[in-house]
Design a protein around this motif. Structure first.
Motif, PDB file in Angstrom:
ATOM      1  N   LEU A   7     -13.880  -5.782 -40.826  1.00  0.00           N
ATOM      2  CA  LEU A   7     -14.938  -4.900 -40.343  1.00  0.00           C
ATOM      3  C   LEU A   7     -15.532  -5.450 -39.050  1.00  0.00           C
ATOM      4  CD1 LEU A   7     -16.729  -4.053 -43.716  1.00  0.00           C
ATOM      5  CD2 LEU A   7     -14.839  -2.860 -42.587  1.00  0.00           C
ATOM      6  N   ALA A   8     -16.290  -4.630 -38.344  1.00  0.00           N
ATOM      7  CA  ALA A   8     -16.934  -5.052 -37.099  1.00  0.00           C
ATOM      8  C   ALA A   8     -17.883  -6.218 -37.341  1.00  0.00           C
ATOM      9  CB  ALA A   8     -17.668  -3.869 -36.468  1.00  0.00           C
ATOM     10  N   THR A   9     -18.382  -6.339 -38.546  1.00  0.00           N
ATOM     11  CA  THR A   9     -19.284  -7.445 -38.911  1.00  0.00           C
ATOM     12  C   THR A   9     -18.537  -8.761 -39.130  1.00  0.00           C
ATOM     13  OG1 THR A   9     -19.060  -6.902 -41.242  1.00  0.00           O
ATOM     14  CG2 THR A   9     -20.894  -5.871 -40.060  1.00  0.00           C
ATOM     15  N   GLY A  10     -17.189  -8.698 -39.161  1.00  0.00           N
ATOM     16  CA  GLY A  10     -16.386  -9.888 -39.448  1.00  0.00           C
ATOM     17  C   GLY A  10     -15.968  -9.988 -40.904  1.00  0.00           C
ATOM     18  N   GLU A  11     -16.513  -9.112 -41.735  1.00  0.00           N
ATOM     19  CA  GLU A  11     -16.158  -9.108 -43.157  1.00  0.00           C
ATOM     20  C   GLU A  11     -14.678  -8.795 -43.334  1.00  0.00           C
ATOM     21  OE1 GLU A  11     -18.931  -7.470 -46.776  1.00  0.00           O
ATOM     22  OE2 GLU A  11     -18.980  -6.421 -44.868  1.00  0.00           O
ATOM     23  N   ARG A  12     -14.006  -9.531 -44.214  1.00  0.00           N
ATOM     24  CA  ARG A  12     -12.583  -9.340 -44.488  1.00  0.00           C
ATOM     25  C   ARG A  12     -12.399  -8.685 -45.844  1.00  0.00           C
ATOM     26  NH1 ARG A  12     -10.399 -15.343 -42.886  1.00  0.00           N
ATOM     27  NH2 ARG A  12     -10.295 -15.014 -40.633  1.00  0.00           N
ATOM     28  N   CYS A  13     -11.571  -7.637 -45.879  1.00  0.00           N
ATOM     29  CA  CYS A  13     -11.383  -6.861 -47.100  1.00  0.00           C
ATOM     30  C   CYS A  13      -9.895  -6.590 -47.309  1.00  0.00           C
ATOM     31  CB  CYS A  13     -12.139  -5.534 -46.993  1.00  0.00           C
ATOM     32  SG  CYS A  13     -13.865  -5.720 -46.454  1.00  0.00           S
ATOM     33  N   ALA A  14      -9.455  -6.688 -48.554  1.00  0.00           N
ATOM     34  CA  ALA A  14      -8.046  -6.460 -48.874  1.00  0.00           C
ATOM     35  C   ALA A  14      -7.913  -5.355 -49.917  1.00  0.00           C
ATOM     36  CB  ALA A  14      -7.408  -7.749 -49.399  1.00  0.00           C
ATOM     37  N   LEU A  15      -6.783  -4.664 -49.860  1.00  0.00           N
ATOM     38  CA  LEU A  15      -6.474  -3.609 -50.818  1.00  0.00           C
ATOM     39  C   LEU A  15      -6.564  -4.179 -52.236  1.00  0.00           C
ATOM     40  CD1 LEU A  15      -5.595  -0.657 -50.383  1.00  0.00           C
ATOM     41  CD2 LEU A  15      -3.242  -1.415 -50.571  1.00  0.00           C
ATOM     42  N   VAL A  16      -7.233  -3.463 -53.135  1.00  0.00           N
ATOM     43  CA  VAL A  16      -7.435  -3.980 -54.485  1.00  0.00           C
ATOM     44  C   VAL A  16      -6.150  -3.949 -55.296  1.00  0.00           C
ATOM     45  CG1 VAL A  16      -9.893  -3.439 -54.593  1.00  0.00           C
ATOM     46  CG2 VAL A  16      -8.252  -1.755 -55.380  1.00  0.00           C
ATOM     47  N   ARG A  17      -6.049  -4.862 -56.204  1.00  0.00           N
ATOM     48  CA  ARG A  17      -4.854  -5.021 -57.041  1.00  0.00           C
ATOM     49  C   ARG A  17      -5.019  -4.345 -58.396  1.00  0.00           C
ATOM     50  NH1 ARG A  17      -1.400  -7.820 -54.528  1.00  0.00           N
ATOM     51  NH2 ARG A  17      -2.067  -8.941 -52.702  1.00  0.00           N
ATOM     52  N   ARG A  18      -6.228  -3.915 -58.694  1.00  0.00           N
ATOM     53  CA  ARG A  18      -6.468  -3.187 -59.946  1.00  0.00           C
ATOM     54  C   ARG A  18      -7.593  -2.190 -59.693  1.00  0.00           C
ATOM     55  NH1 ARG A  18     -11.092  -5.419 -62.086  1.00  0.00           N
ATOM     56  NH2 ARG A  18     -11.576  -7.488 -61.345  1.00  0.00           N
ATOM     57  N   ARG A  19      -7.649  -1.181 -60.504  1.00  0.00           N
ATOM     58  CA  ARG A  19      -8.657  -0.131 -60.332  1.00  0.00           C
ATOM     59  C   ARG A  19     -10.063  -0.692 -60.572  1.00  0.00           C
ATOM     60  NH1 ARG A  19      -8.996   5.366 -60.133  1.00  0.00           N
ATOM     61  NH2 ARG A  19     -10.676   6.307 -61.310  1.00  0.00           N
ATOM     62  N   LEU A  20     -10.956  -0.470 -59.600  1.00  0.00           N
ATOM     63  CA  LEU A  20     -12.331  -0.963 -59.709  1.00  0.00           C
ATOM     64  C   LEU A  20     -13.333   0.149 -60.003  1.00  0.00           C
ATOM     65  CD1 LEU A  20     -12.489  -3.555 -56.782  1.00  0.00           C
ATOM     66  CD2 LEU A  20     -12.119  -3.980 -59.219  1.00  0.00           C
ATOM     67  N   GLY A  21     -12.877   1.393 -59.969  1.00  0.00           N
ATOM     68  CA  GLY A  21     -13.789   2.495 -60.239  1.00  0.00           C
ATOM     69  C   GLY A  21     -13.971   3.375 -59.014  1.00  0.00           C
ATOM     70  N   THR A  22     -15.037   4.168 -59.041  1.00  0.00           N
ATOM     71  CA  THR A  22     -15.325   5.097 -57.951  1.00  0.00           C
ATOM     72  C   THR A  22     -16.784   4.973 -57.539  1.00  0.00           C
ATOM     73  OG1 THR A  22     -15.874   6.891 -59.464  1.00  0.00           O
ATOM     74  CG2 THR A  22     -13.587   6.764 -58.734  1.00  0.00           C
ATOM     75  N   ILE A  23     -17.062   5.384 -56.314  1.00  0.00           N
ATOM     76  CA  ILE A  23     -18.427   5.507 -55.806  1.00  0.00           C
ATOM     77  C   ILE A  23     -18.492   6.860 -55.131  1.00  0.00           C
ATOM     78  CG2 ILE A  23     -20.148   4.619 -54.189  1.00  0.00           C
ATOM     79  CD1 ILE A  23     -18.965   1.829 -54.582  1.00  0.00           C
ATOM     80  N   GLY A  24     -19.415   7.696 -55.573  1.00  0.00           N
ATOM     81  CA  GLY A  24     -19.531   9.034 -54.996  1.00  0.00           C
ATOM     82  C   GLY A  24     -18.281   9.869 -55.171  1.00  0.00           C
ATOM     83  N   GLY A  25     -17.525   9.619 -56.242  1.00  0.00           N
ATOM     84  CA  GLY A  25     -16.323  10.383 -56.522  1.00  0.00           C
ATOM     85  C   GLY A  25     -15.086   9.912 -55.791  1.00  0.00           C
ATOM     86  N   GLU A  26     -15.194   8.891 -54.949  1.00  0.00           N
ATOM     87  CA  GLU A  26     -14.046   8.360 -54.216  1.00  0.00           C
ATOM     88  C   GLU A  26     -13.651   6.995 -54.783  1.00  0.00           C
ATOM     89  OE1 GLU A  26     -13.701   9.126 -49.836  1.00  0.00           O
ATOM     90  OE2 GLU A  26     -15.881   9.239 -50.069  1.00  0.00           O
ATOM     91  N   PRO A  27     -12.358   6.684 -54.791  1.00  0.00           N
ATOM     92  CA  PRO A  27     -11.919   5.409 -55.360  1.00  0.00           C
ATOM     93  C   PRO A  27     -12.302   4.215 -54.490  1.00  0.00           C
ATOM     94  CG  PRO A  27     -10.065   6.523 -54.348  1.00  0.00           C
ATOM     95  CD  PRO A  27     -11.237   7.478 -54.294  1.00  0.00           C
ATOM     96  N   VAL A  28     -12.609   3.103 -55.148  1.00  0.00           N
ATOM     97  CA  VAL A  28     -12.803   1.833 -54.457  1.00  0.00           C
ATOM     98  C   VAL A  28     -11.401   1.295 -54.178  1.00  0.00           C
ATOM     99  CG1 VAL A  28     -13.646  -0.529 -54.679  1.00  0.00           C
ATOM    100  CG2 VAL A  28     -15.019   1.383 -55.562  1.00  0.00           C
ATOM    101  N   ASN A  29     -11.027   1.221 -52.893  1.00  0.00           N
ATOM    102  CA  ASN A  29      -9.675   0.818 -52.527  1.00  0.00           C
ATOM    103  C   ASN A  29      -9.571  -0.591 -51.973  1.00  0.00           C
ATOM    104  OD1 ASN A  29      -8.332   3.180 -53.288  1.00  0.00           O
ATOM    105  ND2 ASN A  29      -8.891   4.194 -51.385  1.00  0.00           N
ATOM    106  N   TYR A  30     -10.689  -1.160 -51.505  1.00  0.00           N
ATOM    107  CA  TYR A  30     -10.677  -2.500 -50.915  1.00  0.00           C
ATOM    108  C   TYR A  30     -11.819  -3.325 -51.475  1.00  0.00           C
ATOM    109  CZ  TYR A  30      -7.632  -0.376 -47.400  1.00  0.00           C
ATOM    110  OH  TYR A  30      -6.612   0.287 -46.769  1.00  0.00           O
TER     111      TYR A  30
END
Length: 196
Positions: free
Chosen positions: A132-155
């Motif tokens: 992210l622009a903040t420098g935060e590093r995020c990777a594609l999830v390896r297992r289902r983490l749920g949804t927020i606002g009806g959309e899947p948590v992918n990273y």
């Protein structure tokens, strides 16, 4: 957190992305290659070596040279990146993200080329990892983490932050919805770098 503060935070993210776009900035699109020729790239930190085999194309990095593999002891590695050699004895570099330590996997049998991911530009698929622009590093999830606002948590990001859905690619600076935790509301965040 008050609604006013949340609105201000969302506006700051939107203004930051707009300012970056106006300054000629754009999300960097990186196709990750852990090899330089037939050797592991100097920047790759190898943590350990194992022997094993690969069953099919990676589920996390949709590329022709990315594989889902299993070490002789039964541990699964995905993605593992192949170099030019694909027969028994060839080495693959396995990493959970572009910045993680690597495992070197020596093949006990040839790669199953018929089960590889499609050939072509991997950037048409979901990125494997994001910075992210903040420098935060995020990777594609390896297992289902749920949804927020009806959309899947992918990273999942370092710490507790998560990214929802997929990157919005409609402007030079891509964005994605970020939530501080799995229970928080997601807000747009600018993406500095997307990795495949």
């Amino acid at each position: 957190m008050s609604r006013t503060l949340l609105a201000v935070a969302s506006a700051v993210v939107a203004l930051t992305a707009a300012a970056a776009a106006a300054a000629g900035a754009r999300t960097e699109r990186v196709v990750f290659f852990p090899f330089r020729g037939s050797l592991v790239a100097p920047a790759i930190h190898l943590e350990k070596s194992v022997r094993g085999s690969c069953s099919y194309g990676s589920e996390f990095a949709t590329r022709w040279d990315a594989w889902s593999c299993t070490a002789s002891g039964g541990r699964r590695y995905d993605p593992c990146f192949s170099g030019r050699r694909t027969g028994a004895g060839a080495q693959l570099v396995c990493m959970e993200s572009p910045w993680s330590n690597a495992t070197l996997l020596e093949l006990t049998r040839p790669l199953p080329q018929a089960l590889a991911n499609v050939v072509g530009d991997p950037r048409v698929h979901a990125p494997w990892a994001l910075t992210l622009a903040t420098g935060e590093r995020c990777a594609l999830v390896r297992r289902r983490l749920g949804t927020i606002g009806g959309e899947p948590v992918n990273y999942a990001c370092a710490g507790s932050a998560v990214l929802v859905g997929l990157p919005a690619r409609g402007s030079p600076v891509w964005t994605i919805k970020r939530a501080a935790t799995i229970r928080a509301k997601a807000r747009p965040a600018a993406i500095r770098r997307a990795w495949w």
